[in-house]
Scaffold this motif. Structure first.
Motif, PDB file in Angstrom:
ATOM      1  N   UNK A  63      -3.031  -4.180   7.380  1.00 24.76           N
ATOM      2  CA  UNK A  63      -4.242  -4.346   8.186  1.00 24.76           C
ATOM      3  C   UNK A  63      -5.348  -5.019   7.370  1.00 24.76           C
ATOM      4  N   UNK A  64      -6.115  -5.867   8.033  1.00 28.69           N
ATOM      5  CA  UNK A  64      -7.138  -6.626   7.320  1.00 28.69           C
ATOM      6  C   UNK A  64      -8.259  -5.740   6.797  1.00 28.69           C
ATOM      7  N   UNK A  65      -8.391  -4.525   7.341  1.00 29.13           N
ATOM      8  CA  UNK A  65      -9.435  -3.620   6.859  1.00 29.13           C
ATOM      9  C   UNK A  65      -9.183  -3.193   5.415  1.00 29.13           C
TER      10      UNK A  65
ATOM     11  N   UNK B 112     -10.353  -3.867  -1.269  1.00 32.08           N
ATOM     12  CA  UNK B 112      -9.656  -4.508  -2.378  1.00 32.08           C
ATOM     13  C   UNK B 112     -10.507  -5.631  -2.969  1.00 32.08           C
ATOM     14  N   UNK B 113     -11.127  -6.426  -2.109  1.00 36.34           N
ATOM     15  CA  UNK B 113     -12.010  -7.489  -2.579  1.00 36.34           C
ATOM     16  C   UNK B 113     -13.232  -6.942  -3.293  1.00 36.34           C
ATOM     17  N   UNK B 114     -13.805  -5.856  -2.776  1.00 39.60           N
ATOM     18  CA  UNK B 114     -14.972  -5.244  -3.428  1.00 39.60           C
ATOM     19  C   UNK B 114     -14.618  -4.697  -4.807  1.00 39.60           C
ATOM     20  N   UNK B 115     -13.515  -3.988  -4.901  1.00 39.98           N
ATOM     21  CA  UNK B 115     -13.097  -3.416  -6.188  1.00 39.98           C
ATOM     22  C   UNK B 115     -12.801  -4.519  -7.195  1.00 39.98           C
TER      23      UNK B 115
END
Length: 86
Positions: free
Chosen positions: A4-6, A11-14
């Motif tokens: 799911x794209x959520x 993941x991008x933030x981390x």
């Protein structure tokens, strides 16, 4: 089963926060060493030379191109004065 794209947002933030903190840590290390790479395996001779450079230039990593030291360097000794034991 698709991801799911959520799940990509955290993941991008981390990944972004780890990348930014690594870059800031690297810039901090470089700025503390005056743009030079960090010193590893510093022995007694290196510490003596760093103290001499500090007394000549005012910075631990600084070096001078002058062939003679300034007049105050002759009395500015790194050795502590010891009392005579009689």
């Amino acid at each position: 089963m698709p991801i799911p794209f959520e799940a990509l947002i955290p993941l991008g933030l981390i990944t972004g926060f780890f990348g930014v903190s690594g870059l800031l840590f690297n810039k901090l290390k470089v700025s503390m060493n005056e743009g030079q790479p960090p010193r590893y395996g510093v022995d007694r001779w290196d510490r003596v030379m760093m103290e001499r450079d500090y007394r000549l230039t005012g910075t631990q990593r600084g070096q001078t191109h002058q062939t003679t030291a300034h007049a105050g360097f002759s009395t500015n000794s790194a050795w502590d004065i010891e009392k005579e034991h009689l």
